[in-house]
Structures are given as structure tokens and as C-alpha cells.
Design an enzyme around this catalytic site. Structure first.
Site, PDB file in Angstrom:
ATOM      1  N   MET A  27       0.806  -1.208   0.000  1.00 45.00           N
ATOM      2  CA  MET A  27       0.000   0.000   0.000  1.00 45.00           C
ATOM      3  C   MET A  27       0.852   1.277   0.000  1.00 45.00           C
ATOM      4  O   MET A  27       2.060   1.241   0.216  1.00 45.00           O
ATOM      5  CB  MET A  27      -0.926   0.011   1.223  1.00 45.00           C
ATOM      6  N   HIS A  28       0.162   2.400  -0.241  1.00 46.04           N
ATOM      7  CA  HIS A  28       0.673   3.763  -0.020  1.00 46.04           C
ATOM      8  C   HIS A  28       1.660   4.275  -1.058  1.00 46.04           C
ATOM      9  O   HIS A  28       1.966   5.472  -1.073  1.00 46.04           O
ATOM     10  CB  HIS A  28       1.327   3.894   1.365  1.00 46.04           C
ATOM     11  N   ASP A  37      -2.475  -5.179   0.439  1.00 46.03           N
ATOM     12  CA  ASP A  37      -1.948  -6.488   0.822  1.00 46.03           C
ATOM     13  C   ASP A  37      -2.621  -7.088   2.052  1.00 46.03           C
ATOM     14  O   ASP A  37      -2.946  -8.285   2.076  1.00 46.03           O
ATOM     15  CB  ASP A  37      -0.435  -6.439   0.996  1.00 46.03           C
TER      16      ASP A  37
END
Length: 483
Positions: A79-80, A235
């Protein structure tokens, strides 16, 4: 029919091919590396993801005839990360990853803005996407001016697969641009981060069809099609799908490099003051919350490295029988901490060392410190009225029965160990691909794995571990002051 799960990780991509009953047919993986051009920086070239994906696809196609009847794909991703694209869809720079801390000052400024926590449901952490774009705006203004779209890593793979800019709710919840309660981009948050709605991808649920596999890839991969591409997931949301955690009270403890305690929620219960993450689930009308500690098995790996041992050799010295907490205390903040402290600068320590302290005593202290760090997340979740009858334990650290019994005792909750097999993010992604392609009910697809063993809390040692945990909590202000 077959379905493909793609788990795009920080160090490599893993592909899992399953049949229409969700049973594994074959799997493969490819590795790649992150670049660290400056202290605190962590970047990857999106072209490396595509090259790794194509190599893995070729292996599955060549080794498993069932690949030819592929009907659905789901992508899970770390992520991110900020993948910046120009108006032709070309990356403008390497993707800035989740573990990049260069935007810590921008995160503080964004977090202090009115309504940011209230709408996003979260603290703005340095690893999130919005502060990364603020850093680019300040330090790479030419690139910022050319940015037509910002995609998370999984969304970039979706773009490669479908030709469309599309992302799922669970992944997008970690950007600080999403209204997490209403599952939509927030004009207020975008304005706070100097972004525009047209720079965002189209949003879908993780179980929905995001698009179809491009004709060029159908031809290249030897498929007749159509092949549905699901919205996919971040995830941890994908891992929750992989172990069947889709309803209130279901969740897992993950003992990986970092430690995660995740709880599925039927409703939206933000608590940013606790440093919990509150994100959309990949399943419609569901959310999840998780506490994150940055050094879980990484703490044991560090001790193994400096003592010249392997992690399994260290845990084997403990004889397998849970002992009461030792006199040595370990604070597991080797790389800072997320939940509950949100402190990137704090560092770890041993206290209580004596001339008779043994290597086994240090190992016990490390395992206990990680367990107490997970207890911090557990307490934060309980404060939001999360309920736990039991949790599933996953990740490399779950191979240590001693550690699992220690954590079960510290949390006061039984921990179940799945039988060997597939139950991680790749399986969760494949399940999302199946739901997108067939409209099968999630209850039918996202089942709980068969349990090998359930480890109960050691009730005789619960009081001793409770006392030790309270001492652990009291130590944080002291170490913080000393640093």
C-alpha cells in the site's frame, strides 16, 4: 476455469493459479529490489514490476495447461506507494514506496489540517501517499506539474492489465485522500493535499470487475478471453480474504518483518488518536482496522544476526515450554513504531541486563517485547469495541510454537494455526478475481482455512505476563525522554 492471484510485494511478485474450487494449481515468484538513493528514501521502478509479472506469467503458461482457461485476475499490492504518471500513462519518476520516510514534515502539516483525520479516519503517516505528493510538489515541482494521474502499485498493475485507471477501496483508503466512511474520494482531502479529482483513478470495490484483460495481453499470453480483472486489494485486506476474515470478530495476527493485528469490522469505527489504521475492506460494506508494529520478526532477525545464529536456533534454546517473563526487558522499536505511538524517531533498548544474562534470556526478552507490542495494538482495537473470540496466526514467526503461546497468553485470546498450504495475499487476490469473473458470493469463496492446531492462553502465567506488560507500557515515556 482458472483464476490468478497476483501479490505485488516490496521485494518480489508472487503469482498463484487456482481452479474453480479455489484449490491451488501452481505458483511462482520473481524478485526485484528497492533503491535507497538517500537516507530514508525507498523507491522502485514500475517497469521492474511489469518485467517480473511477465516472466512469472510465462512460467505459469508454459508449465500449467490450465492457464489457458484463465477467466479472472486479482491483484494485491503493497500500500501507499506513489506512482506518478504523465498524460500518456508513462511513469514520471520511480515509485515512492510505503517505507519511504522523506515526507515526515509534510505528513505532520497535513495531519494538523482541519477535517483531515475526521474524513480519512486516520493519522497522516509519513508512509501514506498524500504527503509524498506534497514532498514532490515542494522538491520536484516540474514533475508535480506534469502529474496527470497518481496510482498505487496494485492500481498500476491494473492499469497495465486493463488500460484503465482504476483502484479499489481498501488500497485507496491508505492515501489520505479517501473519505473512508463513505468510500469515495474527498474533495476536502484532495484540496488539503493540493491535488485534483481528475488525478485520481476510478474507484471500485475489490470484488468488482475493474475491467477486462487487454487484447494485446490476451494474445501475448495465449488466452481466448474474456478475462475479468478485479478491483483487487491492499496487501493486508487481501490477506484477510485469504484467511476468510470478512465479518465482525474475525481477524489475524501476522508475524512478518513487521507485526500486524487485524480485525474485520461490519461498520466504520475510526480511532485515529490510537494510531490504528482504519481502512475499507476489499469486500463491500466492510471495513478493517489494524495495529502495526514495525519490527516483529525483524527484531528476532536482528538478534540472530548479532549473535551469529539463525532465528530458529535462538527459539530452539527455549525448550518449547513457556516460561514466566524474564528480568530482561526489550523495547522492539528498532525502526520506530506505528501503533500506538506514531513515533518514527524512537529506538529500541534492552534493560535489566546482568552478568548472568544468557543468550536465551535475550531471546525471551525479544519475543516478549514483540508480544507486548502486539498487545498495544490489541488494546487499541478493544477500545473501539472490537471483539475477539480467537485469531488466526500467520507469517514466518508463527512457526515458533513458543512465540505463539506467548502471544496468546499476552493477549488472552486463542491463536489458531492453519494447516500448511495457501492462505495469504495471493490466495485472497485470486478469490477476488473469482468473484469479479463469476459473481459468486463472497461467503462461498472466502472460507476459513482448515486449522492444524489452536493454542490456548496459558492461564497459570497470565497474571505474570499482565504485570510484565504493564511494566513494558510504563517504560515507553522513560526511553523516549532519554532519547
Amino acid at each position: 476455469m482458472t483464476f490468478l492471484g497476483v501479490d505485488l510485494g516490496t521485494s518480489g511478485v508472487r503469482l498463484l493459479l487456482v481452479d474453480e474450487d479455489g484449490q491451488p494449481i501452481g505458483a511462482t515468484e520473481r524478485t526485484y529490489h528497492a533503491a535507497h538513493p538517500h537516507p530514508g528514501w525507498s523507491e522502485q521502478n514500475p517497469a521492474d514490476w511489469i518485467a517480473a509479472l511477465e516472466e512469472a506469467i510465462a512460467e505459469l503458461r508454459d508449465n500449467y495447461p490450465q492457464f489457458s482457461v484463465l477467466r479472472g485476475i486479482g491483484v494485491a499490492g503493497h500500500m501507499h506507494g506513489a506512482t506518478l504518471l504523465d498524460d500518456s500513462g508513462r511513469p514520471l519518476r520511480p515509485c515512492i514506496l510505503w517505507n519511504d520516510t522523506r515526507s515526515h514534515a509534510e505528513a505532520v502539516r497535513l495531519d494538523a489540517k482541519d477535517q483531515v483525520r475526521a474524513i480519512s479516519g486516520n493519522i497522516v503517516f509519513p508512509g501514506f501517499t498524500a504527503p509524498k505528493l506534497e514532498w514532490v510538489r515542494a522538491h520536484e515541482p516540474d514533475i508535480f506539474a506534469k502529474t496527470a494521474k497518481v496510482l498505487l502499485p496494485a492500481a498500476y498493475l491494473n492499469f497495465y492489465l486493463t488500460g484503465d485507471y482504476v483502484a479499489d477501496m481498501s488500497d485507496s483508503a491508505g492515501t489520505s485522500w479517501l473519505d473512508v466512511g463513505n468510500r469515495s474520494w474527498s474533495d476536502t482531502l484532495l484540496e488539503a493535499g493540493n491535488m485534483r479529482a481528475d488525478q485520481m483513478p476510478r474507484l471500485v470495490e475489490g470484488t468488482e470487475e475493474a475491467g477486462r484483460l487487454r487484447p494485446a495481453l490476451l494474445d501475448k499470453w495465449g488466452l481466448n478471453g474474456p478475462v475479468s480483472v478485479a478491483g483487487g486489494a491492499g496487501d493486508n485486506a487481501a490477506a484477510a480474504c485469504g484467511i476468510g476474515a470478512q465479518n465482525e470478530g474475525q481477524g489475524f495476527v501476522s508475524l512478518g518483518t513487521s507485526g500486524v493485528l487485524l480485525s474485520t469490522r461490519d461498520g466504520y469505527h475510526p480511532a485515529p488518536e490510537t494510531a490504528l489504521h482504519t481502512f475499507c475492506h476489499a469486500i463491500p460494506d466492510r471495513w478493517y482496522q489494524m495495529g502495526v508494529m514495525l519490527s516483529a520478526t525483524d527484531s528476532l532477525n536482528w538478534l540472530a544476526r548479532i549473535t551469529g545464529q539463525k532465528p530458529v536456533e535462538l527459539t530452539t534454546e527455549l525448550d518449547g515450554t513457556l516460561q514466566k517473563p524474564g528480568s530482561v526487558r526489550f523495547l522492539p522499536y528498532l525502526s520506530g513504531e506505528r501503533t500506538p505511538h506514531n513515533d518514527a524517531e524512537i529506538r529500541g533498548s534492552f534493560t535489566g541486563l546482568a552478568t548472568d544474562t544468557s543468550r536465551a534470556g535475550l531471546t525471551r526478552a525479544v519475543l516478549e517485547g514483540v508480544a507486548f507490542g502486539l498487545r498495544d495494538s490489541f488494546e487499541a482495537l478493544v477500545a473501539t469495541d472490537a471483539k475477539f473470540d480467537h485469531l488466526i496466526a500467520i507469517g514466518g514467526g508463527s512457526a515458533s510454537r513458543y512465540w505463539i503461546e506467548l502471544i496468546a497468553t499476552t493477549l488472552g485470546v486463542p491463536l489458531s494455526l492453519p494447516k500448511s498450504g495457501e492462505f495469504g495475499a495471493a490466495l485472497g487476490a485470486a478469490r477476488l478475481g473469482m468473484t469479479a469473473a463469476t459473481d459468486v458470493a463472497t461467503d462461498t469463496v472466502m472460507t476459513i482455512p482448515e486449522v492444524r492446531e489452536t493454542i490456548e492462553p496459558n492461564q497459570a502465567l497470565r497474571p505474570a505476563f499482565e504485570d510484565a506488560y504493564q511494566g513494558f507500557r510504563a517504560a515507553y515515556p522513560t526511553i523516549k525522554a532519554s532519547q
